[in-house]
Design an enzyme around this catalytic site. Structure first.
Site, short mmCIF file in Angstrom:
data_model
loop_
_atom_site.label_atom_id
_atom_site.label_comp_id
_atom_site.label_asym_id
_atom_site.label_seq_id
_atom_site.Cartn_x
_atom_site.Cartn_y
_atom_site.Cartn_z
N ASP A 33 -4.98 -12.73 -4.53
CA ASP A 33 -6.20 -11.94 -4.12
C ASP A 33 -7.29 -12.75 -4.96
O ASP A 33 -7.30 -12.58 -6.16
CB ASP A 33 -6.08 -10.61 -4.28
CG ASP A 33 -7.21 -9.71 -3.50
OD1 ASP A 33 -6.89 -8.93 -2.50
OD2 ASP A 33 -8.42 -9.80 -3.82
N ILE A 34 -8.46 -12.90 -4.14
CA ILE A 34 -9.50 -13.50 -5.00
C ILE A 34 -10.39 -12.79 -5.81
O ILE A 34 -11.23 -13.15 -6.71
CB ILE A 34 -10.65 -14.23 -3.70
CG1 ILE A 34 -11.28 -15.53 -4.42
CG2 ILE A 34 -11.42 -13.14 -3.21
CD1 ILE A 34 -12.14 -16.31 -3.26
N ASN A 42 -4.02 -1.33 4.19
CA ASN A 42 -5.28 -0.60 4.73
C ASN A 42 -5.41 -1.03 6.09
O ASN A 42 -5.28 -2.24 6.40
CB ASN A 42 -6.60 -0.97 3.94
CG ASN A 42 -6.41 -0.56 2.49
OD1 ASN A 42 -6.14 0.48 2.16
ND2 ASN A 42 -7.09 -1.30 1.79
N GLN A 47 -9.88 -1.18 5.11
CA GLN A 47 -9.79 -2.61 5.39
C GLN A 47 -11.16 -3.27 5.60
O GLN A 47 -11.92 -2.62 6.39
CB GLN A 47 -8.85 -2.54 6.96
CG GLN A 47 -8.37 -4.09 7.32
CD GLN A 47 -7.55 -3.80 8.59
OE1 GLN A 47 -7.41 -3.12 9.17
NE2 GLN A 47 -7.02 -5.25 8.62
N HIS A 80 -2.55 -7.56 5.87
CA HIS A 80 -2.29 -8.04 4.77
C HIS A 80 -1.66 -6.82 3.92
O HIS A 80 -2.26 -5.75 3.81
CB HIS A 80 -3.43 -8.60 3.99
CG HIS A 80 -4.82 -7.65 4.03
ND1 HIS A 80 -5.36 -7.82 5.24
CD2 HIS A 80 -5.20 -7.08 3.42
CE1 HIS A 80 -6.47 -7.04 4.82
NE2 HIS A 80 -6.38 -6.64 3.48
N HIS A 118 -0.96 -5.62 0.34
CA HIS A 118 -1.15 -5.78 -1.32
C HIS A 118 -0.24 -5.58 -2.09
O HIS A 118 0.62 -4.55 -1.87
CB HIS A 118 -2.54 -4.95 -1.65
CG HIS A 118 -3.79 -5.07 -0.81
ND1 HIS A 118 -4.82 -6.09 -1.56
CD2 HIS A 118 -4.10 -4.55 0.22
CE1 HIS A 118 -6.05 -5.79 -1.00
NE2 HIS A 118 -5.54 -4.95 0.40
P1 AMP Z 1 -8.54 -4.92 2.31
O1 AMP Z 1 -10.00 -4.15 1.72
O2 AMP Z 1 -7.23 -4.23 2.20
O3 AMP Z 1 -9.27 -5.33 3.76
O4 AMP Z 1 -8.47 -6.00 1.30
C1 AMP Z 1 -9.13 -7.56 1.52
C2 AMP Z 1 -8.74 -8.02 0.31
O5 AMP Z 1 -8.87 -9.68 0.69
C3 AMP Z 1 -9.62 -7.92 -1.02
O6 AMP Z 1 -8.70 -7.48 -1.85
C4 AMP Z 1 -10.51 -9.16 -1.18
O7 AMP Z 1 -10.37 -9.46 -2.40
C5 AMP Z 1 -9.37 -10.31 -0.68
N1 AMP Z 1 -9.87 -11.51 -0.08
C6 AMP Z 1 -11.13 -11.60 0.73
N2 AMP Z 1 -11.40 -12.86 0.64
C7 AMP Z 1 -10.49 -13.58 0.15
C8 AMP Z 1 -10.24 -15.08 0.04
N3 AMP Z 1 -10.96 -15.93 0.49
N4 AMP Z 1 -9.15 -15.42 -0.71
C9 AMP Z 1 -8.12 -14.42 -1.45
N5 AMP Z 1 -8.60 -13.05 -1.07
C10 AMP Z 1 -9.53 -12.71 -0.45
#
Ligand code: AMP
Ligand code: ZN
Length: 141
Positions: free
Chosen positions: A30-31, A86, A93, A99, A101
């Site tokens: 996760d970024i 989520n 989400q 995805h 986590h």
């Molecule tokens: P959610 O809020 O459950 O939809 O989680 C989305 C997740 O995606 C968050 O934890 C972000 O940090 C992660 N995310 C968004 N863009 C990227 C990316 N380019 N590479 C890796 N993780 C990402």
């Protein structure tokens, strides 16, 4: 899907830090990690959320979950781990490609603090039984 961030990560047009890949799934860091080792596991098929996911896609995804979790655990030695998914903006989400986590946990102040406010007084065993019957009536074969 052409305008989906995670589809672009899968096809390599957006960079990611890959941990694992097979024919069906892709796992990457996760970024914006909540804790050290925070990882995402996604299906290669574009499905927005759990409601769109076929049993086959779910099987291919969740089959890999214990291996990913164990690799993170063996690497960073967390004392616990939250698996979180989520579905829908009101549920938190922000990327609309399913995805899962993996959030390794180290202590109370490690960056992730789920709140869990039970309402058991409002849901008597009788009420729970009624709710269960309603859900059972909608379980698809
Ligand atoms: P959610 O809020 O459950 O939809 O989680 C989305 C997740 O995606 C968050 O934890 C972000 O940090 C992660 N995310 C968004 N863009 C990227 C990316 N380019 N590479 C890796 N993780 C990402
Ligand atoms: Zn996608």
């Amino acid at each position: 899907m052409s305008d989906c961030l995670f589809c672009k990560i899968i096809d390599g047009s957006i960079p990611s830090t890959k941990i694992y890949e097979d024919d069906y799934v892709y796992a990457f860091m996760d970024i914006g990690p909540l804790t050290k080792g925070h990882t995402l596991l996604i299906p290669k098929e574009h499905v927005a959320n759990v409601f769109e996911m076929s049993e086959e896609t779910a099987a291919n995804l969740f089959k890999v979950a214990p291996r990913i979790a164990s690799a993170i655990k063996d690497t960073f030695k967390p004392v616990g781990m939250n698996l979180l998914n989520n579905n829908g903006a009101p549920a938190g989400q922000s990327v609309f490609h399913f995805h899962l986590h993996f959030i390794p946990r180290y202590d109370e102040t490690d960056g992730y603090k789920p709140t869990w406010i039970t309402k058991e007084d409002a849901y008597t065993p009788e009420i729970l039984k009624g709710l269960a019957e309603e859900i059972k009536a909608n379980l698809k074969k």
